[in-house]
Design an enzyme around this catalytic site. Structure first.
Site, short mmCIF file in Angstrom:
data_model
loop_
_atom_site.label_atom_id
_atom_site.label_comp_id
_atom_site.label_asym_id
_atom_site.label_seq_id
_atom_site.Cartn_x
_atom_site.Cartn_y
_atom_site.Cartn_z
N GLU A 190 -49.12 -24.52 43.11
CA GLU A 190 -47.68 -24.69 43.57
C GLU A 190 -47.14 -23.47 44.32
O GLU A 190 -46.49 -23.69 45.46
CB GLU A 190 -46.61 -25.05 42.54
CG GLU A 190 -46.90 -26.55 42.12
CD GLU A 190 -46.22 -26.77 40.53
OE1 GLU A 190 -45.69 -25.77 40.00
OE2 GLU A 190 -46.92 -27.66 40.02
N GLU A 207 -57.30 -25.31 37.16
CA GLU A 207 -56.46 -26.31 37.34
C GLU A 207 -56.77 -27.12 38.59
O GLU A 207 -56.24 -26.77 39.69
CB GLU A 207 -54.93 -25.64 37.36
CG GLU A 207 -54.52 -25.16 36.11
CD GLU A 207 -53.05 -24.96 36.04
OE1 GLU A 207 -52.64 -25.62 34.84
OE2 GLU A 207 -52.20 -24.50 36.97
N GLY A 233 -49.38 -32.57 36.96
CA GLY A 233 -48.24 -33.31 37.27
C GLY A 233 -48.42 -34.68 37.70
O GLY A 233 -47.55 -35.32 37.84
N SER A 245 -52.18 -32.05 33.36
CA SER A 245 -51.82 -33.46 32.61
C SER A 245 -52.44 -33.31 31.31
O SER A 245 -52.89 -34.31 30.63
CB SER A 245 -52.21 -34.65 33.33
OG SER A 245 -51.44 -34.47 34.49
N GLY A 286 -48.11 -28.03 31.59
CA GLY A 286 -46.80 -27.70 32.44
C GLY A 286 -45.86 -28.83 31.84
O GLY A 286 -45.03 -28.20 30.63
N GLY A 287 -45.80 -30.02 32.19
CA GLY A 287 -44.75 -31.17 31.63
C GLY A 287 -44.56 -31.26 30.06
O GLY A 287 -43.68 -31.05 29.50
N ASN A 289 -46.14 -23.65 30.98
CA ASN A 289 -45.65 -23.17 32.22
C ASN A 289 -44.41 -24.18 32.46
O ASN A 289 -44.66 -25.27 32.83
CB ASN A 289 -46.61 -23.47 33.39
CG ASN A 289 -46.17 -23.31 34.72
OD1 ASN A 289 -44.98 -22.52 34.89
ND2 ASN A 289 -46.68 -23.78 35.65
N TRP A 290 -43.09 -23.64 32.12
CA TRP A 290 -42.04 -24.46 32.49
C TRP A 290 -41.45 -24.47 33.96
O TRP A 290 -40.73 -25.52 33.91
CB TRP A 290 -40.81 -23.55 31.78
CG TRP A 290 -40.70 -23.62 30.23
CD1 TRP A 290 -41.65 -24.64 29.54
CD2 TRP A 290 -39.69 -23.18 29.47
NE1 TRP A 290 -41.22 -24.41 28.45
CE2 TRP A 290 -40.11 -23.67 28.18
CE3 TRP A 290 -38.57 -22.48 29.35
CZ2 TRP A 290 -39.52 -23.48 26.92
CZ3 TRP A 290 -38.10 -22.18 28.38
CH2 TRP A 290 -38.35 -22.60 27.22
N LYS A 291 -42.30 -23.85 34.78
CA LYS A 291 -41.82 -23.98 36.24
C LYS A 291 -40.41 -23.91 36.52
O LYS A 291 -40.00 -22.83 35.83
CB LYS A 291 -42.21 -25.49 36.73
CG LYS A 291 -43.68 -25.68 36.18
CD LYS A 291 -44.30 -27.11 37.05
CE LYS A 291 -45.53 -27.33 36.49
NZ LYS A 291 -46.44 -28.05 37.41
N HIS A 317 -50.53 -19.83 41.05
CA HIS A 317 -50.50 -21.15 40.64
C HIS A 317 -50.70 -21.95 42.13
O HIS A 317 -50.18 -21.65 42.97
CB HIS A 317 -49.12 -21.43 39.94
CG HIS A 317 -49.11 -22.77 39.49
ND1 HIS A 317 -48.71 -23.95 40.06
CD2 HIS A 317 -49.35 -23.32 38.18
CE1 HIS A 317 -48.83 -24.85 39.31
NE2 HIS A 317 -48.84 -24.51 37.85
#
Ligand code: PEP
Length: 252
Positions: free
Chosen positions: A96, A166, A172, A212, A233-234, A9-11, A94
Site C-alpha cells: 500500500e 505478500e 485484503g 488474507s 491485516g484484516g 498490521n492494523w493499517k 508495504h
C-alpha cells in the site's frame, strides 16, 4: 529451527481506547504461546500500545517511517523518534505504501538502513501483482525487490530482517495464495538470500506469508517448510480471531 513470527498490521484503524482494550483482551489469550507476537499500530496508538503491552509477550511495531533522522519533512516520523519511545519493529515497503505513496525499492532500501541505524527490526514487504503472476514473473519480481531493499546491509542485518512475502492480489481480497504457491515464492526468496549472503543467513532469516490469512487457513500455511508465520491485516483487528491465528499450533 526458525521461530514462527505472527505480526498484525492494523493499517489506518483503531483509536487509543480501542488499542488498550484490544491488548488487554489479547494478552491472556496468547500468553502461553512460543510464537513471537507483534502488533503494528498507527502512530497515534503507539504510546498506548507500548504501555498496555508492558510485561506481556506482545511486541509493538510501527507501519512506516522516514529514512532521514530529522528535518523539514512535514508529517513524517523518523526511526530516531520511534526508537525514543521504545518501538521495536517497523513495517517497511508495504504494497500500500508502494502503490499509494510511490515508495520505490530505492526509498525502501534507505528506510531499511535507517531502521538498523536506530536498532529497529524491519518487517520488509515484497510481493507481485496479479499481472506479474499471470505473466510468470513472480520469482523475478520478488527476488529483485528483496535484493534491492537489502542492498548494502551486512549479513548480520539481513539475518535480523523479517521478510513478509505478500502477493498483492491476496491482500485484503479474501484470496489466499495456496500453501504451495506461498511456500515456493518464499523458497525463491530464501535461495536468493543464500546466493547473496550464504546458506547460514538464509537458514536463519524469518520469511512470513501475508495475504488474507484467517484462523481457518493459518495452520496449513504456517506448517509449510519455509513459511515462518504471517503478516496479518484484516484478521488482526479482532483479538479473538488474531489469537486463534497466533495459537494455530496450540494442542487441544
Ligand atoms: C497486510 O495488510 O499486510 C495484509 C496481509 O492484509 P490482509 O491480511 O487483510 O490481506
Amino acid at each position: 529451527m526458525r521461530k514462527k513470527v505472527i505480526a498484525g498490521n492494523w493499517k489506518m484503524n483503531m483509536l487509543p481506547n480501542e488499542t488498550i482494550h484490544f491488548i488487554e483482551e489479547l494478552t491472556p489469550l496468547v500468553k502461553d504461546t512460543q510464537n513471537e507476537v507483534i502488533l503494528c499500530v498507527p502512530y497515534t496508538d503507539l504510546f498506548y500500545a507500548l504501555l498496555t503491552a508492558q510485561n506481556t509477550n506482545i511486541k509493538i511495531g510501527a507501519q512506516n517511517m522516514h529514512f532521514e533522522e530529522e528535518g523539514a519533512y512535514t508529517g513524517e516520523i523518523s526511526g530516531k523518534m520511534l526508537k525514543s519511545i521504545q518501538v521495536e519493529y517497523v513495517i517497511l515497503g508495504h504494497s500500500e505504501r508502494r502503490q499509494y505513496f510511490q515508495e520505490t525499492d530505492e526509498i525502501i532500501n534507505k528506510k531499511v538502513k535507517a531502521a538498523f541505524q536506530y536498532e529497529l527490526k524491519p518487517i520488509l514487504c515484497v510481493g507481485e501483482t496479479l499481472e506479474e503472476r499471470e505473466a510468470g514473473t513472480t520469482e523475478e519480481v520478488i527476488t529483485k525487490q528483496t535484493e534491492r531493499a537489502l542492498e548494502g546491509l551486512s549479513k548480520e542485518q539481513v539475518e535480523k530482517t523479517i521478510i513478509a512475502y505478500e502477493p498483492i492480489w491476496a491482500i485484503g481480497t479474501g484470496k489466499t495464495a495456496t500453501k504451495e504457491e506461498a511456500n515456493n515464492s518464499i523458497q525463491a526468496i530464501r535461495n536468493k538470500i543464500a546466493q547473496n549472503y550464504g546458506q547460514t543467513v538464509a537458514d536463519r532469516v524469518i520469511i512470513q506469508y501475508g495475504g488474507s490469512i484467517k484462523s481457518t487457513n493459518a495452520k496449513e500455511l504456517f506448517e509449510m517448510s519455509d513459511i515462518d508465520g504471517g503478516l496479518v491485516g484484516g484478521a488482526s483487528l479482532k483479538a479473538d480471531e488474531f489469537a486463534k491465528i497466533i495459537q494455530y499450533n496450540k494442542e487441544g
